[in-house]
Design an enzyme around this catalytic site. Structure first.
Site, PDB file in Angstrom:
ATOM      1  N   HIS A 224      -7.024  -5.724  -1.471  1.00  0.00           N
ATOM      2  CA  HIS A 224      -5.873  -4.910  -1.127  1.00  0.00           C
ATOM      3  C   HIS A 224      -4.983  -5.629  -0.122  1.00  0.00           C
ATOM      4  O   HIS A 224      -5.452  -6.092   0.923  1.00  0.00           O
ATOM      5  CB  HIS A 224      -6.370  -3.589  -0.537  1.00  0.00           C
ATOM      6  CG  HIS A 224      -5.321  -2.532  -0.454  1.00  0.00           C
ATOM      7  ND1 HIS A 224      -4.786  -1.926  -1.573  1.00  0.00           N
ATOM      8  CD2 HIS A 224      -4.713  -1.968   0.615  1.00  0.00           C
ATOM      9  CE1 HIS A 224      -3.910  -1.021  -1.189  1.00  0.00           C
ATOM     10  NE2 HIS A 224      -3.832  -1.034   0.132  1.00  0.00           N
TER      11      HIS A 224
ATOM     12  N   TRP B  24      -9.580   0.247  -6.154  1.00  0.00           N
ATOM     13  CA  TRP B  24      -9.088   1.515  -5.638  1.00  0.00           C
ATOM     14  C   TRP B  24      -7.625   1.725  -6.028  1.00  0.00           C
ATOM     15  O   TRP B  24      -7.200   2.845  -6.320  1.00  0.00           O
ATOM     16  CB  TRP B  24      -9.264   1.523  -4.119  1.00  0.00           C
ATOM     17  CG  TRP B  24      -8.816   2.757  -3.409  1.00  0.00           C
ATOM     18  CD1 TRP B  24      -7.814   2.847  -2.483  1.00  0.00           C
ATOM     19  CD2 TRP B  24      -9.366   4.073  -3.515  1.00  0.00           C
ATOM     20  NE1 TRP B  24      -7.707   4.126  -2.013  1.00  0.00           N
ATOM     21  CE2 TRP B  24      -8.657   4.904  -2.628  1.00  0.00           C
ATOM     22  CE3 TRP B  24     -10.391   4.630  -4.286  1.00  0.00           C
ATOM     23  CZ2 TRP B  24      -8.923   6.267  -2.480  1.00  0.00           C
ATOM     24  CZ3 TRP B  24     -10.674   5.992  -4.136  1.00  0.00           C
ATOM     25  CH2 TRP B  24      -9.941   6.789  -3.247  1.00  0.00           C
TER      26      TRP B  24
ATOM     27  N   SER C 102       0.838  -1.189   0.000  1.00  0.00           N
ATOM     28  CA  SER C 102       0.000   0.000   0.000  1.00  0.00           C
ATOM     29  C   SER C 102       0.882   1.251   0.000  1.00  0.00           C
ATOM     30  O   SER C 102       1.700   1.406  -0.897  1.00  0.00           O
ATOM     31  CB  SER C 102      -0.962  -0.039   1.197  1.00  0.00           C
ATOM     32  OG  SER C 102      -1.986   0.897   1.051  1.00  0.00           O
TER      33      SER C 102
ATOM     34  N   LYS D  58       4.385   2.208  -2.334  1.00  0.00           N
ATOM     35  CA  LYS D  58       4.872   3.437  -2.957  1.00  0.00           C
ATOM     36  C   LYS D  58       6.271   3.757  -2.434  1.00  0.00           C
ATOM     37  O   LYS D  58       7.166   4.169  -3.186  1.00  0.00           O
ATOM     38  CB  LYS D  58       3.936   4.607  -2.644  1.00  0.00           C
ATOM     39  CG  LYS D  58       2.463   4.411  -2.928  1.00  0.00           C
ATOM     40  CD  LYS D  58       1.678   5.668  -2.585  1.00  0.00           C
ATOM     41  CE  LYS D  58       0.239   5.407  -2.175  1.00  0.00           C
ATOM     42  NZ  LYS D  58      -0.558   4.651  -3.118  1.00  0.00           N
TER      43      LYS D  58
END
Length: 444
Positions: free
Chosen positions: A424, A374, A281, A285
């Site tokens: 996710h 998402w 998540s 990044k």
């Protein structure tokens, strides 16, 4: 094949995709009703994802094309790095002059004697009260020499991060957002996120070391908490917040990973040439940007990194830049300059494929989930395809498939992609894929 021919063959497909889009295999990413987050609309319909043109990763600012590795490393790569550093993540300081390592656990047998446990506190400043991180690491007990290691950026304190009855792990800290301070991390710690209770032996049995630290040790993951994190230490006189082109929290968390690698270089049991980093998540990044910035990282495993990570920002699908930098959400995670692209991202001279390209020719695996709309799993696939010409230029294989692969069908080239059947985060089936990818690209 000459590099320019390789690029042209890839670019015809990639930029046709970027302009017109195409549908993934039936049944993998199903359209669903739109939503609303932070009063900003969210699109989950592929046909409405928009038409766009991606910046060419091999086209220099002066109009010339990088057709050989020398031009990429000396000219184009520095251009792209500066664009992303100034406009998205922010500049970071170097290694602190007064940083120190306290190796307070120097090799305790663990897991029935199959592993050795070390614990290190890395102090970023001369003071030993505020700015530090606790590192937990395990290495195979009978390794004949230095081992490759996976560094996980963890969502929880070390005593909660691994599945073990190892009572010797130091009780770490957790960030309490209500009180805006760090508290001891007890078993009832409400910290959220993937990567807790991890099975360390799966790495030890394959000859890898494993290390983890709690990312909020470096900088809090919260609005209005700058004063409690490492970024506050580097504010210049008169500054109350970083300059618009200086580090957000994501860059700070990645900076913390680099400080761990500084320690790895001093540990004779670890091979500093074979370091992998992983995060999920927002930490997905983080490890992408850490891999772009710190070339000591040989392998990046980025899980569901989504918008601001490996998913194309020009696609109007799922989370967008506007969602990320909305005042009530995560503006603190990025450089202040990122705000200026929230309404006109199509005009930006960068996109996610260029973050991935900066890591080339080192190994990158993008892991997503087919119901995690998402985070836009298809946008990550397209970004990997658009970064592939850079890997090809440098003699490595990327994503050559036209269609999105089915869930559970990994692509494990130097630039790889895996989409699990689910949402996710990381599912149990992902770990064997991570291990296979590391064995393929760190053992050679």
């Amino acid at each position: 094949m000459h590099a320019s021919h390789v690029f042209r063959s890839f670019s015809r497909l990639i930029f046709a995709v970027a302009l017109y889009g195409y549908c993934p295999a039936h049944g993998q990413i199903i359209d669903t009703p739109d939503g609303l987050v932070a009063t900003i609309p969210v699109n989950y319909t592929e046909a409405k994802s928009g038409h766009y043109t991606l910046p060419d990763p091999l086209l220099l600012a002066n109009g010339e094309r990088a057709t050989e590795a020398k031009t990429w490393f000396e000219k184009r790569r520095p251009e792209i790095f500066r664009l992303l550093e100034e406009n998205q993540f922010g500049r970071v300081p170097g290694r602190p002059a007064k940083m120190s390592f306290d190796v307070f656990d120097r090799g305790t047998p663990a897991f029935g004697g199959k592993a050795l446990r070390k614990q290190v506190t890395i102090y970023f400043t001369e003071s030993r009260t505020d700015h530090y991180l606790d590192l937990l690491l395990y290495t195979p007990a009978n390794a004949p020499g230095p081992v490759p290691i996976l560094l996980q950026l963890g969502w929880a304190a070390n005593n909660l991060a691994v599945a073990t009855t190892d009572t010797g792990v130091k009780v770490g800290r957790r960030w309490n957002n209500q009180e805006k301070r760090r508290l001891p991390a007890t078993p009832g710690d409400p910290s959220r996120g993937p990567g807790r209770n991890l099975n360390v032996m799966q790495f030890i049995e394959r000859g890898f070391g494993f290390a983890t630290f709690n990312y909020t040790d470096v900088d809090p993951d919260a609005l209005d908490a700058l004063s409690q994190g490492i970024r506050s230490v580097f504010l210049k006189p008169g500054q109350t917040e970083p300059a618009p082109d200086e580090w957000g929290a994501i860059a700070a968390w990645g900076w913390g990973a680099s400080r761990v690698i500084d320690y790895f270089e001093t540990d004779p049991q670890i091979d500093p040439k074979r370091i992998a980093v992983m995060g999920a998540s927002r930490l997905g990044k983080t490890v992408l940007w850490a891999g772009a910035r710190d070339e000591r990282i040989a392998c990046v495993l980025a899980s569901v990194s989504g918008e601001g990570g490996a998913a194309l920002s020009r696609r109007n699908y799922g989370e967008t830049v506007a969602h990320l930098v909305a005042p009530t959400r995560y503006p603190y995670q990025f450089a202040g300059n990122y705000q200026k692209w929230r309404k006109n991202i199509n005009e930006a001279p960068f996109d996610a494929h260029m973050i991935v390209a900066l890591i080339a020719p080192r190994a990158v695996l993008l892991q997503t989930g087919n119901t995690d709309k998402w985070s836009d799993p298809y946008g990550e696939f397209l970004a990997a395809k658009a970064a592939t010409p850079v890997f090809a230029l440098l003699g490595e294989k990327g994503i050559e498939e036209y269609s999105l692969p089915a869930p559970g069908k990994p692509l494990l080239n130097r630039l790889g992609y895996i989409m699990h059947d689910g949402g996710h985060g990381i599912v149990p089936a992902d770990w064997p894929v991570f291990l296979e990818f590391m064995e393929k690209h760190l053992q050679r």
